[in-house]
Motif scaffolding. Structure first.
Motif, PDB file in Angstrom:
ATOM      1  N   HIS A  89      -5.163  64.723  38.021  1.00  0.00           N
ATOM      2  CA  HIS A  89      -5.975  63.654  37.432  1.00  0.00           C
ATOM      3  C   HIS A  89      -7.225  64.252  36.777  1.00  0.00           C
TER       4      HIS A  89
ATOM      5  N   ARG B 139      -6.243  65.969  33.544  1.00  0.00           N
ATOM      6  CA  ARG B 139      -5.931  65.006  32.488  1.00  0.00           C
ATOM      7  C   ARG B 139      -7.228  64.555  31.807  1.00  0.00           C
ATOM      8  N   ARG B 140      -8.250  64.259  32.625  1.00  0.00           N
ATOM      9  CA  ARG B 140      -9.496  63.747  32.052  1.00  0.00           C
ATOM     10  C   ARG B 140     -10.276  64.835  31.325  1.00  0.00           C
TER      11      ARG B 140
ATOM     12  N   LEU C 123      -8.622  53.314  36.400  1.00  0.00           N
ATOM     13  CA  LEU C 123      -9.178  54.678  36.325  1.00  0.00           C
ATOM     14  C   LEU C 123      -8.178  55.716  36.834  1.00  0.00           C
ATOM     15  N   GLU C 124      -7.336  55.321  37.802  1.00  0.00           N
ATOM     16  CA  GLU C 124      -6.356  56.270  38.323  1.00  0.00           C
ATOM     17  C   GLU C 124      -5.282  56.595  37.292  1.00  0.00           C
ATOM     18  N   LYS C 125      -4.948  55.602  36.453  1.00  0.00           N
ATOM     19  CA  LYS C 125      -3.799  55.779  35.555  1.00  0.00           C
ATOM     20  C   LYS C 125      -4.173  56.117  34.114  1.00  0.00           C
ATOM     21  N   THR C 126      -5.472  56.115  33.779  1.00  0.00           N
ATOM     22  CA  THR C 126      -5.871  56.436  32.398  1.00  0.00           C
ATOM     23  C   THR C 126      -6.848  57.610  32.405  1.00  0.00           C
TER      24      THR C 126
END
Lengths: 512, 512
Positions: free
Chosen positions: A120, A123-124, B364-367
Motif C-alpha cells: 500500500h 502504491r502511494r 484510503l485502503e483501496k486507492t
C-alpha cells in the motif's frame, strides 16, 4: 603479304583499344569494390559478418567475486546490489535480527500484514520505480533524455525533438503518449499533422525542414488530474523508436519563514524540550538559557503528573497525558515551532558561554544541511547509517564516526546521526517527526526515520553542558526522580518493542 | 580489294569488342553512380545539400496565440508556460494581489528577504532542476535514458551500455563521471581498460565483442556522501557523445503501521480535534462519538483558559497556552496520533448513523488518495487548486468542484480541498502539517501547503452532523461563547496576515 600489313596494324590498334577499355572496366570495378568497402564502411558493415575474436573469446570473463567485494566494500560493508543482504556481527558491533522480536507462531501472520502494508505504501509513493529506459543505438532522432516535467492538467513544449534519418520522398513520424495528449504549435494543413490533441500524433510531409519545424514545437498536455506519474512518450519512424519520460507532478510548495528586517535571533530560532518528573532540572536549564538568550521562545512539552507554573513570558508550556512518552513529547514540541529553525535540548542540559546558537545558525544558513548537532560536554555521538536493499526487508548498518568534512566549515563534518543537542530546519524536522509510538528510551530511531530526508552535520565546537547526576536532598524531588528512573530504564520489553517497530514500520530485516 | 576482306572482317570484330567493352565500362560507371545514390542514401545524403522546400518555407509559421490559448485553457485558466502569470478576476471570483498585504515602504526589503529565503530553500531541495538532457540523433551507443539510481557510497551496474558504430581496426570508448567513479566487472588486461575506479574510464580493444562485454558490465560508484544529487555520465567514441543521468539518493524510509491480527478499527483510526472556549460543544461531540465508536482513541488539543476534566479512558487531552491558536492546536493533535489513519473533526460536529468511518477507511485502503473528506450535513466544500509558475512568485487559482470521479468509487471524486471532516494517512498529514502561524480562521491554507504532497478525494455519502447554533442558557457558557466569537472573527488584520503569509511563505504572487 604486303596486304596484311594494314590489317595487322589495324588489329593491333584494336587490341590496344580493347586492352585499354578492359583496363577501364577493371578499374571501374576495383573502384566500385574499394568504394563500397572503405568509403562507406557503416553501410557495408551492416552486411559484414561479426568479427571473429578467436583470441577475444577467451577474454570474456568477470572479475572473481572476492575481488569485486574488495573493490566496493566500505566500512566493512559490501555496498553492491545483492538478492539477499546479511547482518554479520562486525568487529565489536552486535547484530540484531528483527524477526526475533516476534514469537515464531505469530511471525507468518505478521509477515503477511507487513507485506500488505508495504505494498500500500509503495502504491502511494509510486514505487517500485519503472526500470531504466534503454536507448537503442543509431536512432535517427534527437529527443530529451530526461527532465521533462508537467503539472497536472498543464501543457509543456517538448524540447529537442528532431529527425536526422535518411532522405525520403515522404517522411512519416509518429508520436505516442499514454497518460496525456500531444499537439504541435506549428500551423500546418490537416493532412500534414494528424491526431492533434490526441494520444497519437502523426506527421506526414515531403519536407525535412517542415518535419523538424513541427517536431521542434510539439507539446504534451496532462489531461487527467494525476500526481507523481510518469508517462513514456515514444517517437517512431519506420522501425526506429525513441522513448523518453514525461513526469506529471506538482512542485513542492515552499514554506518560507520571514526572519524580519533586523534578522533578530528570536525571529530565527526557537528552543524545544520535553520534560518528565524532574521540574528542578528543567528550571535549572531554563535559567541557564536566560543567562545567554533572554528572549528566545522556549517550547516545553510535559507529561508529568502535576503541571508546572513557569513565570516566563517567552516560555510556551504544554501538558500531556501522564507518561505519554518521550518521542510523543518531542513531536508535540516541534509541532508548535513558528520560526525557521528549532534547537533541540534535553531538560537536564546546561547552557554556557560555549553554547553558541548563532554558530549553528550560520552553518545551516550557508550549507545544505537540514540538521546540525553540537556536543554535550565534548560528546558528539556521531554515527553513520548504511542501508542494503533486499527482498524481505533491508539491512541497516550503523558505524560510529562521520562521512566527510563539511564544505566551508573545517571543524564540522557530515554524518547520519548526532547527539540530542542540535539545530534543525523546522519544516524539515516536522516532515520527518519523532514517532510518538516510541515512548521510552529512543534516539537513533529518529535518524533512521530521517534517512533519505535529512542531511545531518556535526560541529563539536558548539558545546552545551549537562547537569550533575548528584542525588537531590528534597524528598519529594527524590521520589519523583525514583519514579523517573523506572520509566527511563530500557527494559527488555522496551527493546523488543523497538526491534519489532524496525521490523514492521521501517521494513528492516536486521542491523549491525 | 579481296586483300581487304580479312582486314575488314578483323576490324569489324574489333569494333564489336570495342563497343561491348565500352558498353561494360559505361554500365559499370552507371551502376557505380546508381549504387551511390539509391542503395546508400544515408551515406550520400551526408554530402547532399539540404532539400529546398520552396513551397515548405512558407509553411513555417506558428499557431496564433489566441488559438494556442483556446487549446490549452482549463476552467478559464491558460495552463501553458509563460514568463508572467496574471490573476484577473474571473466570473464571480475575487482576485488578490498578495503584495498589497505589505506597506509600499517595506515592500522592497520584504522582496529581498523573500528572494534570499527562496534561494536557500531551492539550494536544499536541489532546485531548480537541471534542464532536460537532449540526446543527439544517430548516436552509435545504447545507454539508459533515465532511471539509474544509486544510494550514497554504493555501487551499481549501469544497464544497457552498448556500441554499435562502424567497424574499426581499434575501438576506443571513453566514459566520464563527475561526482562518482567508474569501473567494469569484466576481467581484462590493464591495457584494454584504463582508469578503473576513477572518474574517466577508457576502453581500447580491437574486438567489438570484447568492447560490448566490458560495456555491459560497467559500474558506477558514489564516492562522496551526497544526497539528491544528479551525476551526468558521458559515453564517447570519436565525435559521438551520449549522456545519461545517475541519481544519488537514499530511498524514503517506509513508516508502516501494524493494524494488528483482527484489523480492529481502533488499531487503524484515531479521531483528532481542537477545542477553544466551548466545552459544552466538545462534550456533546464526544458523547455522539461514543454512541457509534465506543473505543476509538480521541485526541483533544485545548487552548482554553481552564483545563477540562474528561472521564474517558480513550480520550487523550492536551492543554496549550491560552489562545495559542487554531492550526497550532490541529498540528498538536495530529502530532500525537499512533494509528495509520486519523479522522479530523471540529469540536461542534455531531456523529450520526451516517458517519461511517469504515467507508472512508475502505477508500484510503483501496486507492492512492492521502486524504478523503466526507460531508457536513451535505456540504462537501470541494475546491480545485491550479498553480501557474512565474519569476516573481506563482499565481494560484481556486475553483469550486472536482477534477474527476475516483476510480472504483463512483460516488467519490478527486479534488484539491475538502471540508473539515476528513480521514487522512497520518504519516502524510504529519509531513504537510497545519502551520501553527495560522492562529485564527484558516482552512484552505492547509490544502495549499499540501499541493504537491497530498492527493485529495471527497465522498459526499459519508455525512457528519453539526450542532445547532442556538444560544446557550448557562451564563458562564454564554460568556465563553462571547469571548470565543471575538477570536473567531476574521478581522482585517487576520486577513492581511494570511495574505502576507501566502506572499512570503508560499512565494505566491496573487490568487483568484
Amino acid at each position: 603479304m604486303q596486304g596484311w600489313a594494314p590489317a595487322a596494324r589495324g588489329s593491333s590498334r584494336c587490341l590496344w583499344l580493347l586492352k585499354m577499355s578492359v583496363l577501364f572496366l577493371a578499374l571501374g570495378i576495383v573502384l566500385f569494390m574499394f568504394r563500397s568497402v572503405y568509403l562507406y564502411p557503416e553501410s557495408s558493415s551492416s552486411k559484414a559478418p561479426l568479427p571473429q575474436p578467436s583470441l577475444a573469446a577467451g577474454m570474456l570473463k568477470l572479475l572473481p567475486e572476492e575481488h569485486v567485494e574488495s573493490l566496493f566494500t566500505h566500512d566493512g560493508i559490501w555496498l553492491f546490489p545483492k538478492n539477499q543482504c546479511k547482518c554479520e556481527a562486525w568487529k565489536h558491533q552486535e547484530s540484531y535480527n528483527f524477526e526475533n522480536a516476534y514469537g515464531q507462531t505469530d511471525l507468518p501472520a505478521v509477515k503477511m500484514r507487513r507485506q500488505a502494508e508495504f505494498e500500500h505504501f509503495q502504491r502511494r509513493e509510486g514505487l517500485p520505480r519503472p526500470p531504466p529506459l534503454l536507448a537503442q543505438a543509431n536512432l535517427p532522432f534527437g529527443y530529451p533524455v530526461h527532465g521533462v516535467e508537467v503539472m497536472p492538467l498543464h501543457t509543456i513544449p517538448i524540447p529537442g525533438l528532431q529527425f536526422e534519418g535518411p532522405d525520403a520522398p515522404i517522411y512519416k513520424v509518429t508520436l505516442k503518449a499514454s497518460l496525456g495528449t500531444l499537439n504541435t504549435l506549428a500551423d500546418t494543413p490537416d493532412n500534414v499533422v494528424q491526431g492533434r490533441g490526441q494520444k497519437q500524433l502523426t506527421i506526414l510531409t515531403s519536407s525535412r525542414k517542415v518535419l523538424n519545424f513541427i517536431l521542434q514545437h510539439v507539446t504534451y498536455t496532462s489531461t487527467e488530474y494525476q500526481h507523481h506519474r510518469v508517462d513514456v512518450v515514444s517517437l517512431e519512424s519506420n522501425s526506429s523508436v525513441a522513448k523518453f519520460p514525461v513526469t506529471i507532478r506538482f512542485p513542492v510548495m515552499p514554506k518560507l519563514y520571514d526572519p524580519g528586517p533586523e534578522r533578530k535571533l528570536r525571529n530565527l530560532v526557537s528552543i524545544a524540550t520535553k520534560t518528565f518528573l524532574r521540574p528542578h532540572k528543567l528550571m535549572t536549564m531554563l535559567q541557564s538559557i536566560r543567562e545567554y538568550y533572554p528572549d528566545l521562545t522556549v517550547i516545553v512539552a510535559d507529561d508529568s503528573k502535576e503541571p508546572l507554573k513557569i513565570n516566563d513570558s517567552h516560555v510556551e508550556y504544554y501538558t500531556m497525558p501522564y507518561g505519554k512518552g518521550w518521542f510523543a513529547g518531542r513531536n508535540l514540541a516541534i509541532s508548535q515551532v513558528t520560526t525557521k529553525y528549532v534547537l533541540w535540548v534535553d531538560d537536564d542540559f546546561l547552557f554556557s558561554d560555549k553554547t553558541k546558537i548563532e554558530v549553528l545558525v550560520d552553518v545551516l544558513e550557508k550549507t545544505e544541511l537540514d540538521v546540525v548537532g553540537g556536543s554535550v560536554l565534548g560528546n558528539t555521538f556521531q554515527f553513520k547509517l548504511f542501508l542494503e536493499h533486499s527482498k524481505n526487508g533491508d539491512c541497516l548498518h550503523r558505524r560510529t564516526g562521520f562521512f566527510r568534512p563539511l564544505d566551508g566549515f573545517p571543524n564540522c563534518v557530515v554524518t547520519s546521526g548526532v547527539v540530542n543537542f542540535f539545530l534543525a530546519h523546522t519544516e524539515r524536522l516536522q516532515r520527518v517527526g519523532f514517532d510518538p509510538r516510541l515512548q521510552r528510551v529512543a534516539h537513533s530511531e529518529f535518524f533512521i526515520d530521517g534517512l533519505g530526508s535529512l542531511l545531518v552535520g556535526s560541529c563539536p565546537d558548539v558545546i552545551i553542558g549537562h547537569q550533575p547526576h548528584s542525588p537531590v536532598e528534597d524528598p519529594d524531588l527524590a521520589a519523583l526522580e525514583k519514579t523517573y528512573s523506572i520509566y527511563r530504564a530500557n527494559t527488555n520489553n522496551e527493546i523488543q518493542f523497538k526491534l519489532a517497530l524496525h521490523y514492521f514500520k521501517n521494513r528492516l530485516q536486521c542491523a549491525t
